[in-house]
Scaffold this motif. Structure first.
Motif, PDB file in Angstrom:
ATOM      1  N   ASN A   1       6.011 -33.048   8.719  1.00 42.42           N
ATOM      2  CA  ASN A   1       5.482 -34.092   8.152  1.00 42.42           C
ATOM      3  C   ASN A   1       6.224 -35.113   7.772  1.00 42.42           C
ATOM      4  O   ASN A   1       6.318 -35.766   6.576  1.00 42.42           O
ATOM      5  CB  ASN A   1       4.534 -33.477   6.942  1.00 42.42           C
ATOM      6  CG  ASN A   1       3.753 -34.587   6.328  1.00 42.42           C
ATOM      7  OD1 ASN A   1       3.450 -35.692   6.991  1.00 42.42           O
ATOM      8  ND2 ASN A   1       3.679 -34.437   5.040  1.00 42.42           N
ATOM      9  N   GLU A   2       6.893 -35.753   8.735  1.00 41.52           N
ATOM     10  CA  GLU A   2       7.770 -37.004   8.351  1.00 41.52           C
ATOM     11  C   GLU A   2       7.122 -38.120   8.020  1.00 41.52           C
ATOM     12  O   GLU A   2       7.356 -38.801   7.132  1.00 41.52           O
ATOM     13  CB  GLU A   2       8.537 -37.446   9.655  1.00 41.52           C
ATOM     14  CG  GLU A   2       9.762 -38.648   9.362  1.00 41.52           C
ATOM     15  CD  GLU A   2       9.230 -39.702   9.561  1.00 41.52           C
ATOM     16  OE1 GLU A   2       9.922 -40.839   9.187  1.00 41.52           O
ATOM     17  OE2 GLU A   2       8.209 -40.130  10.051  1.00 41.52           O
ATOM     18  N   GLU A   3       5.864 -38.189   8.756  1.00 46.27           N
ATOM     19  CA  GLU A   3       5.120 -39.278   8.481  1.00 46.27           C
ATOM     20  C   GLU A   3       4.313 -39.690   7.156  1.00 46.27           C
ATOM     21  O   GLU A   3       4.039 -40.520   6.665  1.00 46.27           O
ATOM     22  CB  GLU A   3       4.054 -39.396   9.620  1.00 46.27           C
ATOM     23  CG  GLU A   3       4.510 -39.496  11.095  1.00 46.27           C
ATOM     24  CD  GLU A   3       5.293 -41.033  11.556  1.00 46.27           C
ATOM     25  OE1 GLU A   3       4.911 -41.730  10.420  1.00 46.27           O
ATOM     26  OE2 GLU A   3       5.694 -41.191  12.467  1.00 46.27           O
TER      27      GLU A   3
ATOM     28  N   PHE B   1       6.904 -42.499  21.015  1.00 49.69           N
ATOM     29  CA  PHE B   1       8.701 -42.414  20.988  1.00 49.69           C
ATOM     30  C   PHE B   1       9.294 -42.151  19.587  1.00 49.69           C
ATOM     31  O   PHE B   1       9.934 -41.509  19.204  1.00 49.69           O
ATOM     32  CB  PHE B   1       9.302 -43.649  21.347  1.00 49.69           C
ATOM     33  CG  PHE B   1       8.739 -43.991  22.717  1.00 49.69           C
ATOM     34  CD1 PHE B   1       9.719 -43.161  23.634  1.00 49.69           C
ATOM     35  CD2 PHE B   1       7.878 -44.851  23.022  1.00 49.69           C
ATOM     36  CE1 PHE B   1       9.421 -43.577  25.222  1.00 49.69           C
ATOM     37  CE2 PHE B   1       7.422 -44.927  24.418  1.00 49.69           C
ATOM     38  CZ  PHE B   1       8.281 -44.317  25.343  1.00 49.69           C
ATOM     39  N   ASP B   2       8.348 -42.671  18.616  1.00 46.57           N
ATOM     40  CA  ASP B   2       8.697 -42.364  17.273  1.00 46.57           C
ATOM     41  C   ASP B   2       8.898 -40.909  16.751  1.00 46.57           C
ATOM     42  O   ASP B   2       7.739 -40.307  16.696  1.00 46.57           O
ATOM     43  CB  ASP B   2       7.699 -43.111  16.037  1.00 46.57           C
ATOM     44  CG  ASP B   2       7.786 -43.033  14.626  1.00 46.57           C
ATOM     45  OD1 ASP B   2       8.789 -42.248  14.178  1.00 46.57           O
ATOM     46  OD2 ASP B   2       7.023 -43.485  13.816  1.00 46.57           O
ATOM     47  N   GLY B   3       9.914 -40.245  16.388  1.00 42.29           N
ATOM     48  CA  GLY B   3      10.421 -39.002  16.267  1.00 42.29           C
ATOM     49  C   GLY B   3      10.185 -38.051  17.328  1.00 42.29           C
ATOM     50  O   GLY B   3      11.471 -37.718  17.596  1.00 42.29           O
ATOM     51  N   ALA B   4       9.528 -38.259  18.363  1.00 39.79           N
ATOM     52  CA  ALA B   4       9.508 -37.406  19.316  1.00 39.79           C
ATOM     53  C   ALA B   4      10.888 -37.592  20.369  1.00 39.79           C
ATOM     54  O   ALA B   4      11.591 -36.756  20.733  1.00 39.79           O
ATOM     55  CB  ALA B   4       8.570 -37.763  20.205  1.00 39.79           C
TER      56      ALA B   4
ATOM     57  N   SER C   1      14.631 -35.014  14.709  1.00 39.27           N
ATOM     58  CA  SER C   1      13.544 -35.803  14.304  1.00 39.27           C
ATOM     59  C   SER C   1      12.442 -35.279  13.793  1.00 39.27           C
ATOM     60  O   SER C   1      12.295 -34.130  13.516  1.00 39.27           O
ATOM     61  CB  SER C   1      13.553 -37.198  15.032  1.00 39.27           C
ATOM     62  OG  SER C   1      13.042 -38.313  14.574  1.00 39.27           O
ATOM     63  N   HIS C   2      11.257 -36.020  14.097  1.00 40.03           N
ATOM     64  CA  HIS C   2      10.015 -35.179  13.795  1.00 40.03           C
ATOM     65  C   HIS C   2       8.982 -35.287  15.087  1.00 40.03           C
ATOM     66  O   HIS C   2       9.260 -36.201  15.957  1.00 40.03           O
ATOM     67  CB  HIS C   2       9.423 -35.796  12.755  1.00 40.03           C
ATOM     68  CG  HIS C   2       9.060 -37.344  12.896  1.00 40.03           C
ATOM     69  ND1 HIS C   2       8.017 -37.881  13.352  1.00 40.03           N
ATOM     70  CD2 HIS C   2      10.129 -38.398  12.754  1.00 40.03           C
ATOM     71  CE1 HIS C   2       8.225 -39.148  13.241  1.00 40.03           C
ATOM     72  NE2 HIS C   2       9.283 -39.483  12.835  1.00 40.03           N
ATOM     73  N   LEU C   3       8.078 -34.279  15.278  1.00 37.67           N
ATOM     74  CA  LEU C   3       7.261 -34.140  16.371  1.00 37.67           C
ATOM     75  C   LEU C   3       5.718 -34.717  16.085  1.00 37.67           C
ATOM     76  O   LEU C   3       5.016 -34.793  16.813  1.00 37.67           O
ATOM     77  CB  LEU C   3       7.136 -32.968  16.782  1.00 37.67           C
ATOM     78  CG  LEU C   3       8.429 -32.380  17.702  1.00 37.67           C
ATOM     79  CD1 LEU C   3       8.056 -30.938  18.026  1.00 37.67           C
ATOM     80  CD2 LEU C   3       8.604 -33.081  18.752  1.00 37.67           C
TER      81      LEU C   3
ATOM     82  N   ALA D   1      18.710 -39.680  16.657  1.00 36.78           N
ATOM     83  CA  ALA D   1      18.440 -40.686  17.536  1.00 36.78           C
ATOM     84  C   ALA D   1      17.013 -41.175  17.239  1.00 36.78           C
ATOM     85  O   ALA D   1      16.128 -40.329  17.121  1.00 36.78           O
ATOM     86  CB  ALA D   1      18.548 -40.242  18.880  1.00 36.78           C
ATOM     87  N   HIS D   2      16.604 -42.544  17.183  1.00 46.15           N
ATOM     88  CA  HIS D   2      15.451 -42.737  16.940  1.00 46.15           C
ATOM     89  C   HIS D   2      15.197 -44.362  17.601  1.00 46.15           C
ATOM     90  O   HIS D   2      16.083 -44.957  17.690  1.00 46.15           O
ATOM     91  CB  HIS D   2      15.224 -42.957  15.208  1.00 46.15           C
ATOM     92  CG  HIS D   2      13.735 -42.921  14.919  1.00 46.15           C
ATOM     93  ND1 HIS D   2      12.985 -43.855  15.133  1.00 46.15           N
ATOM     94  CD2 HIS D   2      12.932 -42.065  14.466  1.00 46.15           C
ATOM     95  CE1 HIS D   2      11.844 -43.548  14.549  1.00 46.15           C
ATOM     96  NE2 HIS D   2      11.729 -42.379  14.003  1.00 46.15           N
ATOM     97  N   ILE D   3      13.870 -44.778  17.813  1.00 47.57           N
ATOM     98  CA  ILE D   3      13.671 -45.960  18.175  1.00 47.57           C
ATOM     99  C   ILE D   3      13.605 -46.870  16.888  1.00 47.57           C
ATOM    100  O   ILE D   3      13.648 -46.332  15.886  1.00 47.57           O
ATOM    101  CB  ILE D   3      12.190 -46.258  18.638  1.00 47.57           C
ATOM    102  CG1 ILE D   3      11.157 -45.880  17.940  1.00 47.57           C
ATOM    103  CG2 ILE D   3      12.228 -45.408  20.142  1.00 47.57           C
ATOM    104  CD1 ILE D   3       9.831 -46.245  18.373  1.00 47.57           C
TER     105      ILE D   3
END
Ligand SMILES: [Zn+2]
Length: 409
Positions: free
Chosen positions: A129-131, A95-98, A84-86, A189-191
Protein backbone atom coordinates in the motif's frame (compact mmCIF):
# COMPACT_ATOMS: atom_id res chain seq x y z
CA UNK A 1 35.64 -15.55 -9.54
CA UNK A 2 32.69 -14.29 -11.56
CA UNK A 3 32.07 -16.00 -14.90
CA UNK A 4 31.46 -12.69 -16.67
CA UNK A 5 30.55 -9.09 -15.91
CA UNK A 6 26.86 -9.06 -15.06
CA UNK A 7 24.62 -7.33 -17.59
CA UNK A 8 21.02 -6.30 -17.36
CA UNK A 9 18.76 -7.95 -19.95
CA UNK A 10 16.52 -5.08 -21.05
CA UNK A 11 14.22 -7.35 -23.04
CA UNK A 12 13.63 -9.64 -20.07
CA UNK A 13 12.97 -6.64 -17.81
CA UNK A 14 10.48 -5.21 -20.31
CA UNK A 15 8.65 -8.49 -20.82
CA UNK A 16 8.35 -8.96 -17.05
CA UNK A 17 6.90 -5.47 -16.74
CA UNK A 18 4.43 -6.18 -19.53
CA UNK A 19 3.44 -9.57 -18.11
CA UNK A 20 2.88 -8.02 -14.68
CA UNK A 21 0.82 -5.24 -16.30
CA UNK A 22 -1.64 -7.84 -17.60
CA UNK A 23 -2.79 -8.33 -14.03
CA UNK A 24 -5.48 -5.72 -13.44
CA UNK A 25 -5.05 -4.37 -16.98
CA UNK A 26 -7.47 -1.57 -17.90
CA UNK A 27 -8.88 -0.89 -21.37
CA UNK A 28 -6.79 2.26 -21.82
CA UNK A 29 -3.53 0.43 -21.19
CA UNK A 30 -3.13 1.10 -17.49
CA UNK A 31 -3.54 -1.12 -14.44
CA UNK A 32 -5.95 -1.30 -11.54
CA UNK A 33 -4.12 -3.25 -8.88
CA UNK A 34 -5.39 -1.57 -5.76
CA UNK A 35 -3.72 -2.72 -2.58
CA UNK A 36 -4.84 -5.98 -0.92
CA UNK A 37 -7.42 -6.78 -3.60
CA UNK A 38 -7.50 -10.03 -5.62
CA UNK A 39 -5.53 -8.26 -8.39
CA UNK A 40 -2.86 -7.28 -5.86
CA UNK A 41 -2.70 -10.92 -4.73
CA UNK A 42 -2.24 -12.06 -8.33
CA UNK A 43 0.57 -9.54 -8.82
CA UNK A 44 2.22 -10.69 -5.61
CA UNK A 45 1.84 -14.35 -6.58
CA UNK A 46 3.53 -13.73 -9.92
CA UNK A 47 6.38 -11.81 -8.29
CA UNK A 48 6.74 -14.59 -5.68
CA UNK A 49 6.91 -17.22 -8.43
CA UNK A 50 9.60 -15.28 -10.29
CA UNK A 51 11.55 -14.88 -7.05
CA UNK A 52 11.44 -18.63 -6.38
CA UNK A 53 12.55 -19.29 -9.95
CA UNK A 54 15.50 -16.93 -9.37
CA UNK A 55 16.42 -18.92 -6.25
CA UNK A 56 15.36 -16.25 -3.80
CA UNK A 57 13.95 -16.89 -0.36
CA UNK A 58 10.69 -15.01 0.17
CA UNK A 59 9.55 -13.60 3.48
CA UNK A 60 6.40 -11.68 4.33
CA UNK A 61 6.09 -9.38 7.31
CA UNK A 62 3.07 -8.40 9.41
CA UNK A 63 1.94 -5.64 7.07
CA UNK A 64 2.42 -7.83 3.99
CA UNK A 65 5.70 -6.36 2.76
CA UNK A 66 7.59 -8.90 0.64
CA UNK A 67 11.33 -9.47 0.92
CA UNK A 68 13.01 -11.80 -1.57
CA UNK A 69 16.53 -12.57 -0.42
CA UNK A 70 19.62 -13.63 -2.30
CA UNK A 71 22.31 -14.87 0.06
CA UNK A 72 25.65 -13.09 0.21
CA UNK A 73 29.05 -14.53 1.10
CA UNK A 74 28.84 -12.71 4.43
CA UNK A 75 25.65 -14.01 5.99
CA UNK A 76 25.91 -11.59 8.89
CA UNK A 77 25.97 -8.44 6.75
CA UNK A 78 22.71 -6.46 6.54
CA UNK A 79 21.18 -6.74 3.07
CA UNK A 80 21.31 -4.20 0.29
CA UNK A 81 17.64 -3.79 -0.55
CA UNK A 82 16.13 -2.78 -3.90
CA UNK A 83 12.43 -2.21 -4.20
CA UNK A 84 9.29 -0.22 -4.64
CA UNK A 85 5.61 -1.22 -4.75
CA UNK A 86 3.31 -3.49 -6.77
CA UNK A 87 0.04 -1.77 -5.85
CA UNK A 88 -1.42 0.90 -8.15
CA UNK A 89 -3.90 3.73 -8.16
CA UNK A 90 -7.43 2.69 -9.23
CA UNK A 91 -6.61 4.03 -12.69
CA UNK A 92 -2.86 3.73 -12.50
CA UNK A 93 -0.07 3.06 -14.93
CA UNK A 94 2.15 0.08 -15.71
CA UNK A 95 5.36 1.58 -14.34
CA UNK A 96 4.74 3.46 -11.10
CA UNK A 97 6.15 1.13 -8.43
CA UNK A 98 6.20 -1.96 -10.63
CA UNK A 99 9.33 -0.69 -12.35
CA UNK A 100 11.36 -0.52 -9.14
CA UNK A 101 10.38 -4.04 -8.10
CA UNK A 102 10.99 -5.54 -11.55
CA UNK A 103 14.32 -3.68 -11.84
CA UNK A 104 15.40 -5.21 -8.53
CA UNK A 105 14.41 -8.65 -9.77
CA UNK A 106 16.31 -8.08 -13.04
CA UNK A 107 19.45 -7.15 -11.10
CA UNK A 108 19.23 -10.48 -9.30
CA UNK A 109 18.61 -12.37 -12.54
CA UNK A 110 21.60 -10.65 -14.16
CA UNK A 111 23.82 -11.61 -11.22
CA UNK A 112 22.54 -15.19 -11.42
CA UNK A 113 23.36 -15.33 -15.16
CA UNK A 114 26.86 -14.03 -14.54
CA UNK A 115 27.40 -16.27 -11.52
CA UNK A 116 28.30 -13.30 -9.34
CA UNK A 117 27.86 -13.48 -5.58
CA UNK A 118 27.92 -10.32 -3.55
CA UNK A 119 29.37 -10.03 -0.07
CA UNK A 120 26.25 -8.54 1.49
CA UNK A 121 22.95 -10.33 0.84
CA UNK A 122 20.59 -8.67 -1.62
CA UNK A 123 16.86 -8.28 -1.22
CA UNK A 124 14.10 -7.28 -3.58
CA UNK A 125 11.33 -5.62 -1.58
CA UNK A 126 7.74 -4.83 -2.45
CA UNK A 127 6.13 -2.48 0.05
CA UNK A 128 2.42 -2.81 0.84
CA UNK A 129 0.00 0.00 0.00
CA UNK A 130 2.32 2.73 -1.19
CA UNK A 131 -0.54 4.46 -2.98
CA UNK A 132 -2.95 4.94 -0.09
CA UNK A 133 -6.01 5.03 -2.30
CA UNK A 134 -7.93 2.24 -0.56
CA UNK A 135 -6.48 2.49 2.95
CA UNK A 136 -4.83 5.56 4.46
CA UNK A 137 -2.07 6.45 5.06
CA UNK A 138 0.05 6.23 1.92
CA UNK A 139 3.48 4.57 2.28
CA UNK A 140 1.82 2.20 4.73
CA UNK A 141 4.14 -0.81 4.42
CA UNK A 142 7.38 1.14 4.52
CA UNK A 143 5.94 3.29 7.32
CA UNK A 144 5.29 0.23 9.49
CA UNK A 145 8.64 -1.36 8.59
CA UNK A 146 10.54 1.75 9.63
CA UNK A 147 8.58 2.15 12.87
CA UNK A 148 6.76 5.32 11.88
CA UNK A 149 3.37 3.63 12.33
CA UNK A 150 2.58 0.92 14.89
CA UNK A 151 1.52 -2.32 13.16
CA UNK A 152 -1.46 -3.03 15.42
CA UNK A 153 -2.98 0.38 14.80
CA UNK A 154 -2.49 0.20 11.05
CA UNK A 155 -4.04 -3.29 10.86
CA UNK A 156 -7.28 -1.82 12.23
CA UNK A 157 -7.58 0.90 9.57
CA UNK A 158 -10.67 0.36 7.43
CA UNK A 159 -11.53 1.08 3.81
CA UNK A 160 -14.84 2.72 2.85
CA UNK A 161 -16.54 -0.72 2.84
CA UNK A 162 -15.54 -1.34 6.45
CA UNK A 163 -12.87 -3.96 5.67
CA UNK A 164 -9.78 -3.61 7.83
CA UNK A 165 -6.18 -3.82 6.62
CA UNK A 166 -5.74 -6.95 8.75
CA UNK A 167 -8.79 -8.67 7.23
CA UNK A 168 -7.74 -7.69 3.72
CA UNK A 169 -4.22 -9.03 4.28
CA UNK A 170 -5.59 -12.37 5.51
CA UNK A 171 -8.08 -12.58 2.66
CA UNK A 172 -5.31 -12.42 0.06
CA UNK A 173 -3.02 -14.70 2.08
CA UNK A 174 -0.25 -12.20 2.74
CA UNK A 175 -0.42 -11.61 6.49
CA UNK A 176 3.11 -12.69 7.36
CA UNK A 177 5.17 -13.14 10.47
CA UNK A 178 8.55 -11.63 9.63
CA UNK A 179 9.78 -8.88 11.95
CA UNK A 180 11.43 -5.71 10.65
CA UNK A 181 15.13 -6.33 9.98
CA UNK A 182 18.22 -4.21 9.56
CA UNK A 183 18.80 -2.74 6.12
CA UNK A 184 22.37 -2.06 4.99
CA UNK A 185 21.34 0.25 2.15
CA UNK A 186 18.20 0.91 0.11
CA UNK A 187 17.93 1.72 -3.60
CA UNK A 188 14.66 2.52 -5.33
CA UNK A 189 14.37 2.89 -9.10
CA UNK A 190 11.24 4.74 -10.19
CA UNK A 191 9.78 6.63 -13.13
CA UNK A 192 10.19 10.34 -12.54
CA UNK A 193 6.43 11.11 -12.53
CA UNK A 194 7.41 14.61 -13.61
CA UNK A 195 8.56 16.30 -16.83
CA UNK A 196 12.17 17.34 -16.08
CA UNK A 197 14.13 14.39 -17.52
CA UNK A 198 12.11 14.25 -20.72
CA UNK A 199 12.23 18.01 -21.08
CA UNK A 200 16.02 18.06 -20.74
CA UNK A 201 16.52 14.84 -22.75
CA UNK A 202 18.20 13.15 -19.82
CA UNK A 203 18.09 9.40 -19.19
CA UNK A 204 18.97 9.18 -15.50
CA UNK A 205 17.81 11.33 -12.62
CA UNK A 206 20.25 11.21 -9.72
CA UNK A 207 17.80 11.85 -6.90
CA UNK A 208 19.16 14.04 -4.10
CA UNK A 209 16.19 13.59 -1.81
CA UNK A 210 12.50 14.28 -1.61
CA UNK A 211 10.79 17.59 -1.08
CA UNK A 212 9.34 18.32 2.33
CA UNK A 213 5.69 19.31 2.40
CA UNK A 214 3.49 21.61 4.44
CA UNK A 215 -0.23 21.50 3.72
CA UNK A 216 -2.68 24.10 4.96
CA UNK A 217 -6.46 24.28 5.13
CA UNK A 218 -7.44 27.92 4.76
CA UNK A 219 -10.78 29.44 5.75
CA UNK A 220 -11.53 32.94 4.52
CA UNK A 221 -14.59 34.56 6.08
CA UNK A 222 -16.07 37.73 4.62
CA UNK A 223 -19.72 38.59 4.18
CA UNK A 224 -22.34 37.58 1.62
CA UNK A 225 -23.78 40.68 -0.05
CA UNK A 226 -25.92 41.59 -3.03
CA UNK A 227 -23.82 42.10 -6.16
CA UNK A 228 -25.78 45.20 -7.17
CA UNK A 229 -26.45 47.43 -4.18
CA UNK A 230 -23.13 46.79 -2.38
CA UNK A 231 -20.45 49.29 -3.52
CA UNK A 232 -16.99 47.90 -4.14
CA UNK A 233 -15.37 49.68 -1.19
CA UNK A 234 -17.86 48.27 1.32
CA UNK A 235 -17.49 44.62 0.36
CA UNK A 236 -15.92 41.81 2.33
CA UNK A 237 -15.27 39.58 -0.65
CA UNK A 238 -13.77 36.28 0.44
CA UNK A 239 -13.12 35.11 -3.12
CA UNK A 240 -11.18 38.23 -3.96
CA UNK A 241 -8.96 37.55 -0.96
CA UNK A 242 -8.64 33.91 -2.07
CA UNK A 243 -7.64 34.98 -5.57
CA UNK A 244 -5.01 37.30 -4.18
CA UNK A 245 -3.72 34.62 -1.83
CA UNK A 246 -3.51 32.16 -4.73
CA UNK A 247 -1.32 34.56 -6.71
CA UNK A 248 0.81 35.10 -3.61
CA UNK A 249 1.33 31.33 -3.22
CA UNK A 250 2.65 31.37 -6.75
CA UNK A 251 4.84 34.38 -5.93
CA UNK A 252 6.25 32.61 -2.83
CA UNK A 253 7.13 29.49 -4.81
CA UNK A 254 9.00 31.68 -7.29
CA UNK A 255 10.78 33.73 -4.64
CA UNK A 256 12.44 30.94 -2.64
CA UNK A 257 15.35 28.65 -3.65
CA UNK A 258 15.79 24.90 -3.10
CA UNK A 259 13.16 23.58 -5.52
CA UNK A 260 10.31 25.61 -3.97
CA UNK A 261 6.77 24.73 -5.06
CA UNK A 262 3.44 26.23 -4.10
CA UNK A 263 0.00 25.05 -5.16
CA UNK A 264 -3.62 25.95 -4.50
CA UNK A 265 -5.45 22.88 -5.71
CA UNK A 266 -8.84 23.12 -4.08
CA UNK A 267 -11.30 25.93 -3.49
CA UNK A 268 -14.88 25.95 -2.27
CA UNK A 269 -16.81 29.17 -2.70
CA UNK A 270 -19.94 30.07 -0.73
CA UNK A 271 -22.63 30.69 -1.63
CA UNK A 272 -21.26 30.23 -5.18
CA UNK A 273 -24.01 32.23 -6.79
CA UNK A 274 -23.47 34.61 -9.68
CA UNK A 275 -25.08 37.68 -8.11
CA UNK A 276 -23.80 37.33 -4.56
CA UNK A 277 -20.50 38.68 -3.25
CA UNK A 278 -18.90 35.48 -1.88
CA UNK A 279 -18.85 35.45 1.91
CA UNK A 280 -16.75 32.37 2.47
CA UNK A 281 -13.97 30.45 0.78
CA UNK A 282 -12.29 27.26 1.90
CA UNK A 283 -9.06 26.55 0.08
CA UNK A 284 -5.90 24.47 0.37
CA UNK A 285 -2.26 25.47 0.09
CA UNK A 286 0.51 22.94 -0.57
CA UNK A 287 4.08 24.20 -0.06
CA UNK A 288 7.14 22.07 -0.85
CA UNK A 289 10.87 22.51 -0.58
CA UNK A 290 14.06 20.45 -0.46
CA UNK A 291 15.37 22.26 2.65
CA UNK A 292 13.49 22.33 5.92
CA UNK A 293 14.59 25.87 6.85
CA UNK A 294 13.50 27.22 3.48
CA UNK A 295 10.19 25.40 3.77
CA UNK A 296 9.59 27.05 7.15
CA UNK A 297 10.46 30.45 5.70
CA UNK A 298 7.93 29.87 2.93
CA UNK A 299 5.27 28.99 5.51
CA UNK A 300 6.07 32.15 7.48
CA UNK A 301 5.80 34.25 4.33
CA UNK A 302 2.43 32.64 3.63
CA UNK A 303 1.15 33.53 7.10
CA UNK A 304 2.39 37.13 6.91
CA UNK A 305 0.91 37.51 3.46
CA UNK A 306 -2.46 36.13 4.61
CA UNK A 307 -2.58 38.67 7.44
CA UNK A 308 -1.82 41.50 5.05
CA UNK A 309 -4.53 40.35 2.61
CA UNK A 310 -7.04 39.94 5.46
CA UNK A 311 -6.51 43.57 6.53
CA UNK A 312 -6.64 44.89 3.00
CA UNK A 313 -9.76 42.94 2.02
CA UNK A 314 -11.50 43.27 5.42
CA UNK A 315 -11.96 39.53 5.83
CA UNK A 316 -10.62 37.05 8.35
CA UNK A 317 -8.23 34.35 7.22
CA UNK A 318 -7.51 31.36 9.41
CA UNK A 319 -4.99 28.78 8.43
CA UNK A 320 -4.53 25.30 9.85
CA UNK A 321 -1.49 23.20 9.05
CA UNK A 322 -2.77 19.68 8.38
CA UNK A 323 0.35 17.91 7.06
CA UNK A 324 4.01 18.42 7.80
CA UNK A 325 6.41 16.09 6.11
CA UNK A 326 10.08 17.08 6.50
CA UNK A 327 12.34 16.99 3.44
CA UNK A 328 14.51 13.90 3.18
CA UNK A 329 18.08 14.08 2.05
CA UNK A 330 19.42 10.85 0.62
CA UNK A 331 22.80 9.42 1.63
CA UNK A 332 25.54 11.33 -0.21
CA UNK A 333 27.77 8.25 -0.70
CA UNK A 334 24.92 6.27 -2.28
CA UNK A 335 23.81 9.22 -4.39
CA UNK A 336 27.35 9.55 -5.75
CA UNK A 337 27.41 5.83 -6.57
CA UNK A 338 24.29 6.35 -8.66
CA UNK A 339 25.91 9.30 -10.42
CA UNK A 340 29.17 7.37 -10.95
CA UNK A 341 27.26 4.41 -12.37
CA UNK A 342 25.47 6.64 -14.88
CA UNK A 343 28.81 8.17 -15.84
CA UNK A 344 30.52 4.78 -16.28
CA UNK A 345 27.67 3.59 -18.45
CA UNK A 346 27.85 6.72 -20.59
CA UNK A 347 24.28 7.72 -19.77
CA UNK A 348 23.13 11.33 -19.66
CA UNK A 349 22.23 12.24 -16.09
CA UNK A 350 21.34 15.15 -13.88
CA UNK A 351 20.73 15.83 -10.22
CA UNK A 352 17.05 16.02 -9.41
CA UNK A 353 14.74 16.01 -6.40
CA UNK A 354 11.62 13.98 -5.94
CA UNK A 355 8.52 16.14 -5.68
CA UNK A 356 6.45 13.15 -4.63
CA UNK A 357 6.87 10.92 -1.60
CA UNK A 358 8.18 7.39 -2.13
CA UNK A 359 8.88 4.42 0.13
CA UNK A 360 12.52 5.55 -0.07
CA UNK A 361 11.59 8.60 2.00
CA UNK A 362 10.77 6.42 5.01
CA UNK A 363 13.61 4.00 4.36
CA UNK A 364 16.02 6.96 4.40
CA UNK A 365 15.21 7.37 8.10
CA UNK A 366 16.61 3.94 8.98
CA UNK A 367 19.20 3.21 6.30
CA UNK A 368 21.42 4.95 3.74
CA UNK A 369 19.10 5.45 0.77
CA UNK A 370 19.18 6.63 -2.84
CA UNK A 371 16.79 6.69 -5.78
CA UNK A 372 17.22 6.45 -9.54
CA UNK A 373 14.70 8.17 -11.80
CA UNK A 374 14.01 7.36 -15.45
CA UNK A 375 11.87 9.53 -17.75
CA UNK A 376 8.19 8.91 -18.33
CA UNK A 377 6.28 10.22 -21.31
CA UNK A 378 5.05 13.76 -20.82
CA UNK A 379 5.85 13.43 -17.12
CA UNK A 380 2.43 11.83 -16.73
CA UNK A 381 1.79 9.37 -13.91
CA UNK A 382 -1.11 8.16 -11.76
CA UNK A 383 -2.82 7.80 -15.12
CA UNK A 384 -3.61 4.85 -17.37
CA UNK A 385 -1.62 6.39 -20.20
CA UNK A 386 1.59 6.50 -18.12
CA UNK A 387 4.42 5.33 -20.40
CA UNK A 388 8.17 4.74 -20.29
CA UNK A 389 10.58 3.57 -22.99
CA UNK A 390 12.19 0.12 -22.81
CA UNK A 391 15.68 1.56 -23.31
CA UNK A 392 15.21 4.01 -20.42
CA UNK A 393 13.93 1.24 -18.15
CA UNK A 394 16.97 -0.87 -19.05
CA UNK A 395 19.33 2.08 -18.49
CA UNK A 396 17.93 2.78 -15.02
CA UNK A 397 18.21 -0.90 -14.18
CA UNK A 398 21.87 -0.96 -15.28
CA UNK A 399 22.57 2.00 -13.02
CA UNK A 400 20.83 0.14 -10.21
CA UNK A 401 22.97 -2.95 -10.85
CA UNK A 402 26.21 -0.96 -10.77
CA UNK A 403 25.28 1.06 -7.70
CA UNK A 404 24.18 -2.10 -5.86
CA UNK A 405 27.39 -3.93 -6.74
CA UNK A 406 29.45 -0.97 -5.53
CA UNK A 407 27.53 -1.09 -2.25
CA UNK A 408 27.14 -4.82 -1.62
CA UNK A 409 30.76 -5.63 -2.49
ZN1 LIG B 1 5.32 4.88 -6.89
Amino acid sequence: MPKSAPRVDGTRLWSSLMELARIGATPKGGVRRVTLTPADREGRDLFARWCREAGLELRVDGIGNLFARRAGTDAGAPPVVMGSHLDSQPNGGKFDGAYGVMAGLEVVRALNDAGVRTRAPLEVASWTNEEGSRFVPTLMGSGVFTGIYPLEDILSHKDTEGTSVGEALRSIGYAGEARPHKVGAYFEAHIEQGPVLEDTRTTIGVVQGALGQRWFDVLIAGQDAHAGPTPMELRKDALLAAAELTLEVNRIAGAFPDYARGTVGHMQVKPNSRNVVPGEVRMTVDLRNAKDATLSAMAQDLKDTAERIARKRRVSISMEEVVYFPPSEFAPELVSRVRAAAQELGLSHRDIVSGAAHDAVYLSRVAPTAMIFVPCEGGISHNEIEAARPEDCAAGCSVLLHAVLATAG
